[in-house]
Scaffold this motif. Sequence first.
Motif, PDB file in Angstrom:
ATOM      1  N   GLN A   5       0.859  -1.181   0.000  1.00 61.41           N
ATOM      2  CA  GLN A   5       0.000   0.000   0.000  1.00 61.41           C
ATOM      3  C   GLN A   5       0.894   1.230   0.000  1.00 61.41           C
ATOM      4  OE1 GLN A   5      -2.372   0.253   3.559  1.00 61.41           O
ATOM      5  NE2 GLN A   5      -3.419   2.082   2.887  1.00 61.41           N
ATOM      6  N   GLU A   6       0.701   2.092  -1.002  1.00 56.27           N
ATOM      7  CA  GLU A   6       1.432   3.353  -1.040  1.00 56.27           C
ATOM      8  C   GLU A   6       0.689   4.357  -0.171  1.00 56.27           C
ATOM      9  OE1 GLU A   6       1.693   4.465  -5.171  1.00 56.27           O
ATOM     10  OE2 GLU A   6       3.576   3.384  -5.403  1.00 56.27           O
ATOM     11  N   ILE A   7       1.377   4.930   0.800  1.00 52.55           N
ATOM     12  CA  ILE A   7       0.787   5.951   1.657  1.00 52.55           C
ATOM     13  C   ILE A   7       1.163   7.300   1.050  1.00 52.55           C
ATOM     14  CG2 ILE A   7       0.614   6.854   4.004  1.00 52.55           C
ATOM     15  CD1 ILE A   7      -0.146   3.858   3.783  1.00 52.55           C
ATOM     16  N   LYS A   8       0.149   8.097   0.727  1.00 52.83           N
ATOM     17  CA  LYS A   8       0.387   9.373   0.049  1.00 52.83           C
ATOM     18  C   LYS A   8       0.024  10.545   0.949  1.00 52.83           C
ATOM     19  CE  LYS A   8      -0.362   7.323  -4.445  1.00 52.83           C
ATOM     20  NZ  LYS A   8      -1.127   7.319  -5.676  1.00 52.83           N
ATOM     21  N   SER A   9       0.732  11.647   0.724  1.00 52.71           N
ATOM     22  CA  SER A   9       0.452  12.868   1.461  1.00 52.71           C
ATOM     23  C   SER A   9      -0.855  13.478   0.962  1.00 52.71           C
ATOM     24  CB  SER A   9       1.588  13.872   1.263  1.00 52.71           C
ATOM     25  OG  SER A   9       1.234  15.115   1.827  1.00 52.71           O
ATOM     26  N   GLU A  10      -1.668  13.956   1.886  1.00 53.84           N
ATOM     27  CA  GLU A  10      -2.917  14.620   1.507  1.00 53.84           C
ATOM     28  C   GLU A  10      -2.728  16.125   1.390  1.00 53.84           C
ATOM     29  OE1 GLU A  10      -5.908  13.418   4.296  1.00 53.84           O
ATOM     30  OE2 GLU A  10      -5.720  11.312   3.772  1.00 53.84           O
ATOM     31  N   ILE A  11      -1.502  16.593   1.669  1.00 51.82           N
ATOM     32  CA  ILE A  11      -1.249  18.036   1.658  1.00 51.82           C
ATOM     33  C   ILE A  11       0.091  18.343   0.993  1.00 51.82           C
ATOM     34  CG2 ILE A  11      -2.531  18.483   3.800  1.00 51.82           C
ATOM     35  CD1 ILE A  11       0.491  18.774   4.996  1.00 51.82           C
ATOM     36  N   THR A  12       0.288  19.605   0.655  1.00 55.27           N
ATOM     37  CA  THR A  12       1.605  20.118   0.290  1.00 55.27           C
ATOM     38  C   THR A  12       2.162  20.761   1.544  1.00 55.27           C
ATOM     39  OG1 THR A  12       0.974  20.477  -2.006  1.00 55.27           O
ATOM     40  CG2 THR A  12       2.821  21.782  -1.177  1.00 55.27           C
ATOM     41  N   GLY A  13       3.371  20.391   1.922  1.00 58.99           N
ATOM     42  CA  GLY A  13       3.949  20.926   3.146  1.00 58.99           C
ATOM     43  C   GLY A  13       5.340  20.388   3.368  1.00 58.99           C
ATOM     44  N   THR A  14       5.659  20.123   4.643  1.00 58.79           N
ATOM     45  CA  THR A  14       6.988  19.668   5.050  1.00 58.79           C
ATOM     46  C   THR A  14       6.836  18.471   5.976  1.00 58.79           C
ATOM     47  OG1 THR A  14       7.719  21.966   4.986  1.00 58.79           O
ATOM     48  CG2 THR A  14       9.154  20.424   6.117  1.00 58.79           C
ATOM     49  N   VAL A  15       7.775  17.516   5.872  1.00 58.13           N
ATOM     50  CA  VAL A  15       7.808  16.397   6.815  1.00 58.13           C
ATOM     51  C   VAL A  15       8.384  16.937   8.121  1.00 58.13           C
ATOM     52  CG1 VAL A  15       8.706  14.099   7.299  1.00 58.13           C
ATOM     53  CG2 VAL A  15       8.149  14.756   4.937  1.00 58.13           C
ATOM     54  N   TRP A  16       7.561  16.958   9.177  1.00 57.49           N
ATOM     55  CA  TRP A  16       7.982  17.505  10.461  1.00 57.49           C
ATOM     56  C   TRP A  16       8.669  16.444  11.316  1.00 57.49           C
ATOM     57  CZ3 TRP A  16       5.878  17.060  15.641  1.00 57.49           C
ATOM     58  CH2 TRP A  16       6.482  17.958  16.540  1.00 57.49           C
ATOM     59  N   LYS A  17       8.013  15.272  11.482  1.00 56.74           N
ATOM     60  CA  LYS A  17       8.580  14.223  12.331  1.00 56.74           C
ATOM     61  C   LYS A  17       8.157  12.860  11.810  1.00 56.74           C
ATOM     62  CE  LYS A  17       9.520  13.192  17.120  1.00 56.74           C
ATOM     63  NZ  LYS A  17      10.953  13.112  16.911  1.00 56.74           N
ATOM     64  N   ILE A  18       9.118  11.951  11.658  1.00 59.04           N
ATOM     65  CA  ILE A  18       8.836  10.569  11.250  1.00 59.04           C
ATOM     66  C   ILE A  18       8.811   9.713  12.519  1.00 59.04           C
ATOM     67  CG2 ILE A  18       9.677   8.582   9.942  1.00 59.04           C
ATOM     68  CD1 ILE A  18      10.871  10.614   7.942  1.00 59.04           C
ATOM     69  N   LEU A  19       7.712   8.983  12.709  1.00 56.71           N
ATOM     70  CA  LEU A  19       7.510   8.217  13.945  1.00 56.71           C
ATOM     71  C   LEU A  19       7.729   6.712  13.778  1.00 56.71           C
ATOM     72  CD1 LEU A  19       4.252  10.065  15.060  1.00 56.71           C
ATOM     73  CD2 LEU A  19       6.588  10.533  15.787  1.00 56.71           C
ATOM     74  N   THR A  20       7.973   6.265  12.550  1.00 56.60           N
ATOM     75  CA  THR A  20       8.141   4.830  12.301  1.00 56.60           C
ATOM     76  C   THR A  20       9.425   4.587  11.518  1.00 56.60           C
ATOM     77  OG1 THR A  20       6.788   5.049  10.317  1.00 56.60           O
ATOM     78  CG2 THR A  20       5.673   4.292  12.297  1.00 56.60           C
ATOM     79  N   THR A  21       9.832   3.327  11.466  1.00 61.78           N
ATOM     80  CA  THR A  21      11.028   2.938  10.725  1.00 61.78           C
ATOM     81  C   THR A  21      10.707   1.723   9.859  1.00 61.78           C
ATOM     82  OG1 THR A  21      11.737   1.524  12.542  1.00 61.78           O
ATOM     83  CG2 THR A  21      12.620   3.753  12.511  1.00 61.78           C
ATOM     84  N   PRO A  22      11.491   1.501   8.795  1.00 60.35           N
ATOM     85  CA  PRO A  22      11.280   0.291   7.993  1.00 60.35           C
ATOM     86  C   PRO A  22      11.355  -0.966   8.860  1.00 60.35           C
ATOM     87  CG  PRO A  22      12.692   1.825   6.822  1.00 60.35           C
ATOM     88  CD  PRO A  22      12.490   2.388   8.205  1.00 60.35           C
ATOM     89  N   GLN A  23      10.564  -1.958   8.514  1.00 58.89           N
ATOM     90  CA  GLN A  23      10.435  -3.248   9.207  1.00 58.89           C
ATOM     91  C   GLN A  23       9.605  -3.162  10.476  1.00 58.89           C
ATOM     92  OE1 GLN A  23      11.373  -5.647   7.219  1.00 58.89           O
ATOM     93  NE2 GLN A  23      12.215  -4.043   5.925  1.00 58.89           N
ATOM     94  N   ASP A  25       6.275  -3.006  12.694  1.00 60.15           N
ATOM     95  CA  ASP A  25       4.863  -3.376  12.607  1.00 60.15           C
ATOM     96  C   ASP A  25       4.005  -2.162  12.951  1.00 60.15           C
ATOM     97  OD1 ASP A  25       5.295  -6.073  11.967  1.00 60.15           O
ATOM     98  OD2 ASP A  25       5.491  -6.621  14.069  1.00 60.15           O
ATOM     99  N   VAL A  26       2.950  -1.955  12.182  1.00 59.22           N
ATOM    100  CA  VAL A  26       2.006  -0.876  12.464  1.00 59.22           C
ATOM    101  C   VAL A  26       0.592  -1.434  12.439  1.00 59.22           C
ATOM    102  CG1 VAL A  26       3.437   1.046  11.656  1.00 59.22           C
ATOM    103  CG2 VAL A  26       2.027  -0.194  10.010  1.00 59.22           C
ATOM    104  N   ALA A  27      -0.260  -0.850  13.268  1.00 61.56           N
ATOM    105  CA  ALA A  27      -1.657  -1.269  13.349  1.00 61.56           C
ATOM    106  C   ALA A  27      -2.532  -0.217  12.689  1.00 61.56           C
ATOM    107  CB  ALA A  27      -2.066  -1.443  14.806  1.00 61.56           C
ATOM    108  N   GLU A  28      -3.728  -0.626  12.287  1.00 63.84           N
ATOM    109  CA  GLU A  28      -4.696   0.308  11.717  1.00 63.84           C
ATOM    110  C   GLU A  28      -4.862   1.499  12.651  1.00 63.84           C
ATOM    111  OE1 GLU A  28      -9.467   0.382  10.735  1.00 63.84           O
ATOM    112  OE2 GLU A  28      -8.441  -1.541  10.833  1.00 63.84           O
ATOM    113  N   GLY A  29      -4.743   2.701  12.106  1.00 58.67           N
ATOM    114  CA  GLY A  29      -4.907   3.910  12.894  1.00 58.67           C
ATOM    115  C   GLY A  29      -3.618   4.480  13.470  1.00 58.67           C
ATOM    116  N   ASP A  30      -2.494   3.736  13.337  1.00 62.75           N
ATOM    117  CA  ASP A  30      -1.213   4.251  13.823  1.00 62.75           C
ATOM    118  C   ASP A  30      -0.763   5.448  12.979  1.00 62.75           C
ATOM    119  OD1 ASP A  30      -1.069   2.336  15.780  1.00 62.75           O
ATOM    120  OD2 ASP A  30       0.621   1.244  14.906  1.00 62.75           O
ATOM    121  N   THR A  31      -0.016   6.354  13.595  1.00 64.68           N
ATOM    122  CA  THR A  31       0.538   7.506  12.888  1.00 64.68           C
ATOM    123  C   THR A  31       1.943   7.171  12.400  1.00 64.68           C
ATOM    124  OG1 THR A  31      -0.738   9.019  14.277  1.00 64.68           O
ATOM    125  CG2 THR A  31       1.136   9.953  13.089  1.00 64.68           C
TER     126      THR A  31
END
Length: 74
Positions: A5-23, A25-31
């Motif tokens: 699943q490709e996660i796409k930005s819904e806005i034009t802006g800046t990446v402020w903070k990345i909260l996850t890393t490759p590999q 696990d994420v659950a439905e609703g996670d940021t």
Amino acid sequence: MMSRQEIKSEITGTVWKILTTPQQDVAEGDTLMILESMKMEIPVIVEDGGVVVEITVAEGDAIQEGQVVAIVET
């Protein structure tokens, strides 16, 4: 069966903070990350749980609406 699943930005802006890393696990609703636009913080939320395959942006990157910011295998 796994699908990507490709996660796409819904806005034009800046990446402020990345909260996850490759590999990770994420659950439905996670940021996955928080974007900033016009002094507002907008979370990028996972619709379906899975594993983060790739984060395609870095903190501080300027992004466009519709740009792929992450790939999640569900």
